[in-house]
Design a protein around this motif. Structure first.
Motif, PDB file in Angstrom:
ATOM      1  N   ARG A 116       0.835  -1.212   0.000  1.00 15.78           N
ATOM      2  CA  ARG A 116       0.000   0.000   0.000  1.00 15.78           C
ATOM      3  C   ARG A 116       0.867   1.258   0.000  1.00 15.78           C
ATOM      4  NH1 ARG A 116      -3.738   1.065  -2.418  1.00 15.78           N
ATOM      5  NH2 ARG A 116      -4.550  -0.942  -1.861  1.00 15.78           N
ATOM      6  N   ARG A 117       1.956   1.248   0.778  1.00 20.29           N
ATOM      7  CA  ARG A 117       2.861   2.406   0.806  1.00 20.29           C
ATOM      8  C   ARG A 117       3.482   2.642  -0.575  1.00 20.29           C
ATOM      9  NH1 ARG A 117       5.652   1.356   6.642  1.00 20.29           N
ATOM     10  NH2 ARG A 117       4.051   2.434   7.846  1.00 20.29           N
ATOM     11  N   ALA A 118       3.856   1.564  -1.250  1.00 20.06           N
ATOM     12  CA  ALA A 118       4.448   1.701  -2.585  1.00 20.06           C
ATOM     13  C   ALA A 118       3.450   2.281  -3.567  1.00 20.06           C
ATOM     14  CB  ALA A 118       4.950   0.334  -3.068  1.00 20.06           C
ATOM     15  N   ILE A 119       2.186   1.878  -3.448  1.00 20.78           N
ATOM     16  CA  ILE A 119       1.141   2.406  -4.327  1.00 20.78           C
ATOM     17  C   ILE A 119       0.942   3.895  -4.066  1.00 20.78           C
ATOM     18  CG2 ILE A 119      -1.357   2.353  -4.845  1.00 20.78           C
ATOM     19  CD1 ILE A 119       0.221  -0.009  -6.013  1.00 20.78           C
ATOM     20  N   LEU A 120       0.865   4.268  -2.802  1.00 24.89           N
ATOM     21  CA  LEU A 120       0.617   5.657  -2.453  1.00 24.89           C
ATOM     22  C   LEU A 120       1.809   6.559  -2.773  1.00 24.89           C
ATOM     23  CD1 LEU A 120      -1.292   5.192   0.925  1.00 24.89           C
ATOM     24  CD2 LEU A 120      -2.243   5.787  -1.313  1.00 24.89           C
ATOM     25  N   ALA A 121       3.014   6.014  -2.779  1.00 20.57           N
ATOM     26  CA  ALA A 121       4.212   6.801  -3.082  1.00 20.57           C
ATOM     27  C   ALA A 121       4.283   7.152  -4.558  1.00 20.57           C
ATOM     28  CB  ALA A 121       5.458   6.034  -2.675  1.00 20.57           C
ATOM     29  N   GLY A 122       3.649   6.357  -5.396  1.00 21.59           N
ATOM     30  CA  GLY A 122       3.646   6.618  -6.832  1.00 21.59           C
ATOM     31  C   GLY A 122       4.943   6.213  -7.499  1.00 21.59           C
ATOM     32  N   PRO A 123       5.060   6.513  -8.786  1.00 22.74           N
ATOM     33  CA  PRO A 123       6.244   6.093  -9.557  1.00 22.74           C
ATOM     34  C   PRO A 123       7.518   6.822  -9.166  1.00 22.74           C
ATOM     35  CG  PRO A 123       4.650   7.218 -10.974  1.00 22.74           C
ATOM     36  CD  PRO A 123       4.078   7.149  -9.603  1.00 22.74           C
TER      37      PRO A 123
END
Length: 64
Positions: free
Chosen positions: A57-64
């Motif tokens: 979830r953190r990786a998704i929220l951090a974006g590319p």
């Protein structure tokens, strides 16, 4: 998606968004219940499944 392992050692990739509950089972493994009602037994502890889902979830929220 998070990578987990069956008790046999086989890899299973799970959509973290459809995990409903994670329960400890004897032997240090976990039973992961999905929103579909399917239950997966995985070798990871509930804490490890939780940590993997949070990292996803953190990786998704951090974006590319």
């Amino acid at each position: 998606m998070i990578v987990l392992h069956r008790p046999s050692g086989h890899i299973v990739v799970v959509n973290a968004d459809i995990i409903e509950t994670v329960e400890a089972v004897p032997g240090g493994a976990s039973a992961v219940t999905l929103t579909s009602g399917n239950v997966l037994e995985v070798a990871e502890t509930p804490e490890a499944v939780r940590a993997a889902a949070i990292a996803f979830r953190r990786a998704i929220l951090a974006g590319p």
